[in-house]
Motif scaffolding. Structure first.
Motif, short mmCIF file in Angstrom:
data_model
loop_
_atom_site.label_atom_id
_atom_site.label_comp_id
_atom_site.label_asym_id
_atom_site.label_seq_id
_atom_site.Cartn_x
_atom_site.Cartn_y
_atom_site.Cartn_z
N ASP A 76 0.82 -1.21 -0.07
CA ASP A 76 0.01 0.12 -0.05
C ASP A 76 0.76 1.28 -0.03
O ASP A 76 2.08 1.19 0.30
N ALA A 77 0.12 2.27 -0.45
CA ALA A 77 0.74 3.67 -0.42
C ALA A 77 0.16 4.69 0.66
O ALA A 77 -0.64 4.17 1.39
N LEU A 78 0.65 5.95 0.70
CA LEU A 78 0.38 6.88 1.65
C LEU A 78 -0.53 8.08 0.93
O LEU A 78 -0.39 8.34 -0.23
N PRO A 79 -1.37 8.79 1.84
CA PRO A 79 -2.12 9.92 1.22
C PRO A 79 -1.09 11.00 1.41
O PRO A 79 -1.38 11.90 2.15
N VAL A 80 -0.26 10.91 0.34
CA VAL A 80 0.87 11.92 0.38
C VAL A 80 0.89 12.77 -0.89
O VAL A 80 0.76 12.00 -2.23
N GLN A 81 0.94 13.85 -1.21
CA GLN A 81 1.24 14.50 -2.58
C GLN A 81 2.67 14.48 -2.90
O GLN A 81 3.49 15.23 -2.22
#
Length: 384
Positions: A76-81
């Protein structure tokens, strides 16, 4: 060095890592990633076991098969721009692989490729765990364990490409390695009023400040100095304007510890402080405590095995003998709560990986990917 991984396999892994990096998905939503992994495992002739998507679990039968080893990567990834200028920036607005899970996935895919192509050299059965939802609750590890992913598994290993550890080093702790991560919400209820007449109020803002100070005394005064813990208040919500004392103050925070004994002690002391300090001022304190990921505690036999493999394959100088535990959390802890194993840091700190995990400009140093693949493969080949 007694290595088996080719330069071509390392390049293969980097290409897959960059594709995954450009197409990140948040925890519990990794369905395209699921399909991508599944298709590549099937192309390699690896059986896909029946576990709930978006996690993917593959199986390779060993020539002996009396033992089974599990290898795990988080997907999974992160809620980061994401920020930066690299050619493979995330194509998904507000979502990025800012922790390195794309690298972990590519490493395990490459290990699966090598092991499947050299199956005649592989004695134990191998379970390849591509796990969803490491970054948030509910834990993807815990879900897979409940579904039986560790049934008949003799040892489980995971790798984290780790920016705080210098590039060229590989480290493992013999025992506690990463902290338990719990969250809390504390509500202080007092009596509001005019800011010019505090004597007519029970000021929850002031009381909250005293509670924060009390919480910090847990580590300095309630714990054995040889024990490690962190209690952090990260957010305080109180009041609406400059001259009104509110009725209520709310604090949010996290508690970290390296052993279950310390974890329980911290919780017990927090309960006393939250009840006692507000009561001494005529207010009420209430705490909601959310038990999260337990500490990552490596099995000492398996962590010693990792140490032996690292020294034998990469040389004595590569092993990070003085590596210390960290209070960062990892849901690999759930696997270790049910099965012997070890979590391993592959160092990549340096110019190519200068930003910390979860930073918008974080990136892994792709030069360490071949070593991570090699480590996974060698852990399987030497397992007895």
């Amino acid at each position: 060095m007694q290595t088996v991984i080719s330069r071509e396999l390392g390049e293969w892994a980097v290409a897959h890592r960059r594709y995954l990096h450009q197409h990140p998905e948040l925890s519990g939503q990794e369905y395209q990633t699921h399909t991508y992994i599944k298709q590549h495992l099937e192309a390699l002739g690896i059986a896909i076991l029946d576990y709930q998507a978006p996690s993917v679990v593959g199986f390779l039968k060993g020539t002996d098969g009396s033992k089974t080893i599990a290898l795990r990567a988080d997907i999974d990834a992160l809620p980061v721009q994401e920020e930066g200028e690299k050619s493979y920036l995330s194509k998904v607005p507000g979502v990025a692989h800012a922790c390195g899970h794309d690298g972990h996935t590519a490493v395990l895919l490459a290990a699966a490729k090598w092991l499947s192509e050299h199956q005649g050299q592989v004695k134990p059965n191998v379970v390849f765990i591509f796990q969803s939802s490491e970054e948030r609750e509910p834990s993807g590890a815990e879900a897979l364990i409940k579904q039986g992913v560790l049934s008949n598994v003799d040892a489980v290993f995971g790798i984290h490409l780790w920016q705080p550890l210098a590039k060229g080093l590989i480290g493992v702790c013999h025992g506690p390695m990463m902290g338990a991560c719990d969250e809390f919400k504390i509500t202080i209820t007092g009596k509001g009023g005019h800011g010019a007449m505090p004597h007519e109020t029970v000021d929850p803002v002031y009381i909250a400040s005293q509670v924060v100070g009390g919480l910090q005394s847990i580590v300095s005064r309630a714990l054995n100095p040889m024990q490690s813990a962190v209690v952090t208040v990260g957010k305080v919500e109180e009041g609406s304007t400059f001259n009104i004392i509110p009725n209520e103050a709310v604090m949010l925070g996290t508690a970290r510890s390296l052993t279950e004994e310390t974890r329980q002690c911290v919780h017990k002391q927090m309960q006393r402080i939250v009840a006692g300090i507000p009561a001494s001022f005529g207010a009420a304190g209430h705490m909601e405590y959310y038990w999260g990921t337990p500490a990552v505690v490596n099995d000492r036999q398996q962590s010693r095995y990792v140490e032996e493999v690292v020294k034998a394959v990469f040389g004595e100088s590569v092993y990070a003998a003085d590596m210390e535990p960290t209070m960062a959390a990892e849901d690999f802890a759930f696997y270790l709560s049910h099965c012997p194993g070890a979590f391993i840091f592959v160092g990549m700190g340096g110019e190519a990986s200068a930003y910390s995990h979860h930073h918008p400009r974080f990136d892994i140093d792709e030069a360490v990917i071949p070593s991570a693949i090699e480590l996974f493969v060698q852990l399987v080949l030497r397992f007895e």
